[in-house]
Enzyme design. Structure first.
Site, PDB file in Angstrom:
ATOM      1  N   HIS A   1       1.344  -1.598  -2.255  1.00 32.18           N
ATOM      2  CA  HIS A   1       2.146  -0.479  -1.772  1.00 32.18           C
ATOM      3  C   HIS A   1       3.557  -0.469  -2.331  1.00 32.18           C
ATOM      4  O   HIS A   1       4.124   0.590  -2.574  1.00 32.18           O
ATOM      5  CB  HIS A   1       2.122  -0.434  -0.247  1.00 32.18           C
ATOM      6  CG  HIS A   1       0.842   0.155   0.225  1.00 32.18           C
ATOM      7  ND1 HIS A   1      -0.256  -0.611   0.535  1.00 32.18           N
ATOM      8  CD2 HIS A   1       0.455   1.447   0.342  1.00 32.18           C
ATOM      9  CE1 HIS A   1      -1.253   0.190   0.865  1.00 32.18           C
ATOM     10  NE2 HIS A   1      -0.860   1.435   0.754  1.00 32.18           N
TER      11      HIS A   1
ATOM     12  N   ASP B   1      -7.793   2.566  -2.178  1.00 29.73           N
ATOM     13  CA  ASP B   1      -8.650   1.704  -1.361  1.00 29.73           C
ATOM     14  C   ASP B   1     -10.111   1.858  -1.745  1.00 29.73           C
ATOM     15  O   ASP B   1     -10.855   0.882  -1.778  1.00 29.73           O
ATOM     16  CB  ASP B   1      -8.454   2.017   0.121  1.00 29.73           C
ATOM     17  CG  ASP B   1      -7.250   1.281   0.681  1.00 29.73           C
ATOM     18  OD1 ASP B   1      -7.114   0.087   0.378  1.00 29.73           O
ATOM     19  OD2 ASP B   1      -6.433   1.902   1.376  1.00 29.73           O
TER      20      ASP B   1
ATOM     21  N   CYS C   1      -5.863  11.699  -3.115  1.00 31.99           N
ATOM     22  CA  CYS C   1      -4.436  11.366  -3.038  1.00 31.99           C
ATOM     23  C   CYS C   1      -4.149   9.927  -3.437  1.00 31.99           C
ATOM     24  O   CYS C   1      -3.081   9.404  -3.149  1.00 31.99           O
ATOM     25  CB  CYS C   1      -3.895  11.650  -1.651  1.00 31.99           C
ATOM     26  SG  CYS C   1      -4.695  10.686  -0.363  1.00 31.99           S
TER      27      CYS C   1
ATOM     28  N   GLU D   1     -12.014   6.457   2.032  1.00 31.15           N
ATOM     29  CA  GLU D   1     -11.426   5.279   1.390  1.00 31.15           C
ATOM     30  C   GLU D   1     -12.374   4.096   1.327  1.00 31.15           C
ATOM     31  O   GLU D   1     -12.020   3.056   0.778  1.00 31.15           O
ATOM     32  CB  GLU D   1     -10.182   4.828   2.157  1.00 31.15           C
ATOM     33  CG  GLU D   1      -9.120   5.892   2.307  1.00 31.15           C
ATOM     34  CD  GLU D   1      -7.812   5.309   2.814  1.00 31.15           C
ATOM     35  OE1 GLU D   1      -7.014   4.875   1.980  1.00 31.15           O
ATOM     36  OE2 GLU D   1      -7.613   5.304   4.029  1.00 31.15           O
TER      37      GLU D   1
HETATM   38  C1  PEP Z   1      -5.388   5.193  -1.011  1.00 32.58           C
HETATM   39  O1  PEP Z   1      -5.905   4.189  -0.510  1.00 32.58           O
HETATM   40  O2  PEP Z   1      -5.762   5.706  -2.075  1.00 32.58           O
HETATM   41  C2  PEP Z   1      -4.248   5.840  -0.350  1.00 32.58           C
HETATM   42  C3  PEP Z   1      -3.766   6.965  -0.781  1.00 32.58           C
HETATM   43  O3  PEP Z   1      -3.703   5.180   0.710  1.00 32.58           O
HETATM   44  P1  PEP Z   1      -2.747   3.895   0.553  1.00 32.58           P
HETATM   45  O4  PEP Z   1      -2.454   3.694  -0.899  1.00 32.58           O
HETATM   46  O5  PEP Z   1      -1.511   4.175   1.339  1.00 32.58           O
HETATM   47  O6  PEP Z   1      -3.560   2.804   1.132  1.00 32.58           O
HETATM   48 MG    MG Z   2      -5.457   3.682   1.569  1.00 30.56          MG
END
Ligand code: PEP
Ligand code: MG
Length: 756
Positions: free
Chosen positions: A364, A629, A676, A605
């Site tokens: 992250h 994910d 996303c 995810e």
């Molecule tokens: C993902 O897992 O692609 C996502 C957008 O969520 P995060 O990266 O915050 O886990």
């Molecule tokens: Mg995620």
């Protein structure tokens, strides 16, 4: 054999440096195998040669000088075959190469084994003996075992730069130090190293040149004094009730602290030019290494005592830590782990780059760094980051490499790349307000992922048509308690207001995994398969409802909010979340707010959600794939682990097929399907997503321009053809090459190539 092996490994581990480790190894091996010679040759890739770097039995003057081309001699043969070669008379072998400076004429018996790390031959370890003989199986196994240990030591030396300095010194020239990690955020950053470190963690303390040596020594003496006093009080209180062995421990501690030895050692290191905390780290490390190498159980157990004492003294030193991070105008922020808070603390406009020892491309913090457009390298693991304070550093976020104290010519080269990047940015600026429409008139929505307060303006400026993912956990992570409903309402309302009438998708709290809340610790062996995302918020409906109420109240008058649920693995989670959302909505309506129930979506995810996409789509208004994910869970590759970063690729055929299934299932239910994850911001992947039929792509602000450029320069028909072609391919490497070639042919190579 096992005891001997263990001793050698321990002794090598306690060596002061790489050369000493190699010397110890060759001597001990020669001894253990009762053979006359043992030598290590390492690969020098720059020059395509093996270099003799340590020997017992060959000409010691040839160390660092004797070089053999990679494809010659028996050494070369061991490297080529990637397996041990055991010959009773090497001089009779057709590949025997006579090298006069080695003075090896006397040796006939030869056993050589390759030193391999992560599938790469790093060198060759050999033993030799005068009388012709075959080394037996046990000896061969012994050498192979040690070669695996040696591989780890060499890989460490490679990562810390000791290997290149050893090889280059032997060639009489030096290059700048280059350390390898994993690309975090694209771009080139040039600036001055600023190492941040965790409190009460000796290992992460950086080296730092002290402003005033005498002040550091006074601080040190005071810290020792305070630690002594603390122990005295503690022992006075506890002594009478302690069993004898525990009392003994106190006595040992007191003796170590009372003797001037340890304190003097640290003081000497300060005089040699390190600040008190760095000098303490050096001294404690020296002692623990030494103790660990001893063959005495009692002494080995003292390692924890020394560490504990070091921590006590450190705690007092840090009470008077005058050296808060000194941010320069072009700060390269460096740390074991970098948190969103650390990023936010650097004064605006001063963050030129980020280097994190841990984490990988889709951690992250890397995603946040991309949102902030700060070049970032992750997972530099073995790099001695404590040595990087105040050094001039180039962060190459394209290749995931860092260059320390670069030569002027290298600096000029990277400055040229920065200018090239700026040119691309100017070109992208021209299409900022145009829609993402293909040449054959297919329109796709480009949205932005947001989360950091500061990135609203960046997101607005990106030309995105809304927010496809707002990570609400970020404001939660930046506090020392849960934000109140009202605090949350203010944050959400500001965001909704900034983008209205464009849509904004707020994701409910997604903590756990690599997003811990400092005030809500979760200790688990396997956090990514544990309590994270919706699992936590359903178990804590009070937290979930507070957030839902804040969202509902914030949305009044805008009508542009949508709500999305993370980490859904089962329909019952959706049913329960929907029940709570409707409850929150009704309560807020009862308070007098005039609002509509917003569209609700779920994130896809995990594999189970892919297989149940249709059942999920029936229940909600939209689906949004979290490819970060999803890739991690489909490929079973930890998104944070740099060691397996080469296996993590969202263009893997299995990931592509699951995406197709999600789009089809979502559309069968007449629902909007978005994506996303970071994949959406990758120009090569975006074309495939377009072809699959995704209705919107949501990405980091910095990717919007590039993806829009690609979409505006392609037809959907051509994208569909590419998708068809890659679906017949069996590996992500082939797929990536194919897509990059297609971009290249379309004259868009510069969008993926800047910095390469
Ligand atoms: C993902 O897992 O692609 C996502 C957008 O969520 P995060 O990266 O915050 O886990
Ligand atoms: Mg995620």
């Amino acid at each position: 054999m096992l005891t001997i092996l263990r001793h050698i490994i321990q002794e090598v581990a306690s060596a002061e440096d790489f050369s000493e480790a190699l010397d110890i190894m060759v001597k001990r091996i020669a001894n253990a195998l009762a053979t006359q010679a043992c030598s290590v040759f390492l690969v020098d890739r720059h020059h395509g040669e093996y270099v003799l770097v340590a020997t017992q039995g060959l000409n010691s003057k040839a160390v660092g000088k004797l070089r053999v081309p990679l494809n010659q001699g028996l050494i070369g043969l061991v490297g080529e075959r990637e397996e041990p070669i055991n010959i009773d008379d090497a001089t009779k072998h057709p590949r025997f190469l006579h090298v006069a400076e080695a003075k090896e004429e006397a040796y006939r018996a030869f056993l050589g084994t390759p030193v391999i790390y992560h599938r790469q031959v790093l060198g060759v370890l050999i033993v030799q003996q005068q009388e012709p003989r075959r080394y037996d199986e046990a000896e061969e196994a012994f050498l192979v075992t040690l070669a695996t240990q040696l591989a780890a030591i060499i890989a460490h030396a490679e990562a810390t730069g000791s290997l290149s300095s050893l090889l280059e010194t032997s060639k009489g020239k030096r290059h700048e130090l280059v350390y390898a990690g994993v690309p975090g955020a694209q771009g080139i950053g040039i600036g001055k190293g600023c190492v941040i470190y965790a409190p009460f963690d000796l290992d992460t303390i950086p080296d730092r040149v002290p402003d005033d040596i005498e002040i550091e020594i006074t601080l040190l003496n005071n810290a020792f004094q305070s630690a002594r006093e603390e122990l005295r009080l503690l022992s006075e209180r506890l002594y009478p009730s302690l069993p004898p062995e525990e009392r003994e421990l106190f006595d040992v501690y007191q003796r170590i602290l009372d003797s001037s030895g340890l304190g003097n050692e640290v003081a000497n290191k300060i005089r040699e030019g390190n600040w008190a905390q760095g000098a303490l780290r050096e001294t404690i490390l020296h002692h623990t290494r030494h103790l660990e190498s001893l063959d005495n159980e009692y002494m080995r157990e003292r390692v924890d005592d020394i560490k504990d004492l070091g921590l006590r003294v450190l705690a007092y030193l840090q009470q008077h830590d005058r050296a808060k991070p000194q941010y320069s105008e072009r700060t390269i922020l460096i740390g074991e782990i970098i948190t969103p808070n650390d990023l936010a603390e650097v004064p605006e406009g001063c963050l030129a780059g980020v280097i994190s020892a841990r984490g990988s491309s889709n951690s992250h913090v890397a995603i946040l760094a991309r949102a902030m457009r700060v070049p970032t390298v992750m997972g530099v693991g073995e790099t001695p980051i404590h040595e990087l304070q105040d050094k001039e550093i180039i962060v190459d976020g394209y290749y995931g490499q860092i260059y320390v104290s670069p030569t002027p010519s290298l600096r000029v080269e990277f400055e040229r790349l920065i200018q090239e990047e700026l040119k691309v940015d100017v070109a992208l600026e021209e299409i900022r307000d145009l829609p993402a429409t293909t040449k054959d008139d297919h329109r796709i929505l480009l949205l932005v992922n947001a989360g950091l307060g500061a990135d609203i303006s960046v997101s607005l400026a990106s030309g995105a048509e809304g927010v496809g993912l707002y990570r609400t956990e970020i404001p939660f992570m930046m506090r020392d308690r849960f934000p109140s409903t009202e605090e949350q309402r203010i944050i959400y309302r500001q965001l909704l207001a900034s983008f209205a009438p464009r849509p904004v998708i707020l994701r409910t709290l997604d903590v756990g995994g690599d997003k811990p809340l400092p005030y809500f610790p979760i200790k688990e062996d396997n956090p990514f398969l544990g309590w994270r995302g919706i699992r936590i918020t359903l178990d804590h409906p009070e937290i979930f409802l507070s957030q839902i109420r804040a969202m509902m109240r914030a949305s009044e008058g805008f009508n542009n909010m949508q709500v999305m649920l993370p980490m859904i693995t089962d329909v019952t989670e959706v049913d329960e979340a929907l029940r709570l959302i409707r409850k929150g909505y009704a309560e807020v309506r009862d308070e007098g707010y005039d609002i509509e129930l917003p569209p609700i979506g779920v994130m896809i995810e995990v594999p189970s959600a892919v297989y149940q996409a249709r059942a999920l789509a029936k229940r909600v208004d939209f689906l949004s794939v979290g490819s970060n994910d999803l890739t991690q869970y489909i490929l079973a590759v930890d998104r944070n682990n740099p060691r397996v970063a080469n296996l993590y690729d969202s263009l893997h055929p299995a990931v592509l097929r699951s995406l197709i299934q999600v789009v089809e299932n979502g559309h069968q239910e007449g629902k909007h399907v978005s994506i996303c994850g970071e994949m959406a911001g990758d120009p090569a992947a975006a074309l495939l997503l377009l072809a699959m039929g995704f209705d919107s792509l949501s990405m980091n602000a910095c990717s919007v321009g590039r993806v829009k450029w690609v979409i505006r320069n392609f037809t959907r028909k051509k994208a569909a053809k590419l998708l068809h072609e890659v679906l017949s391919m069996e590996s992500s490497v082939m797929i990536r090459c194919h897509m990059e070639l297609a971009l290249e042919r379309a004259g868009l190579g510069h969008l993926i190539r800047v910095g390469r």
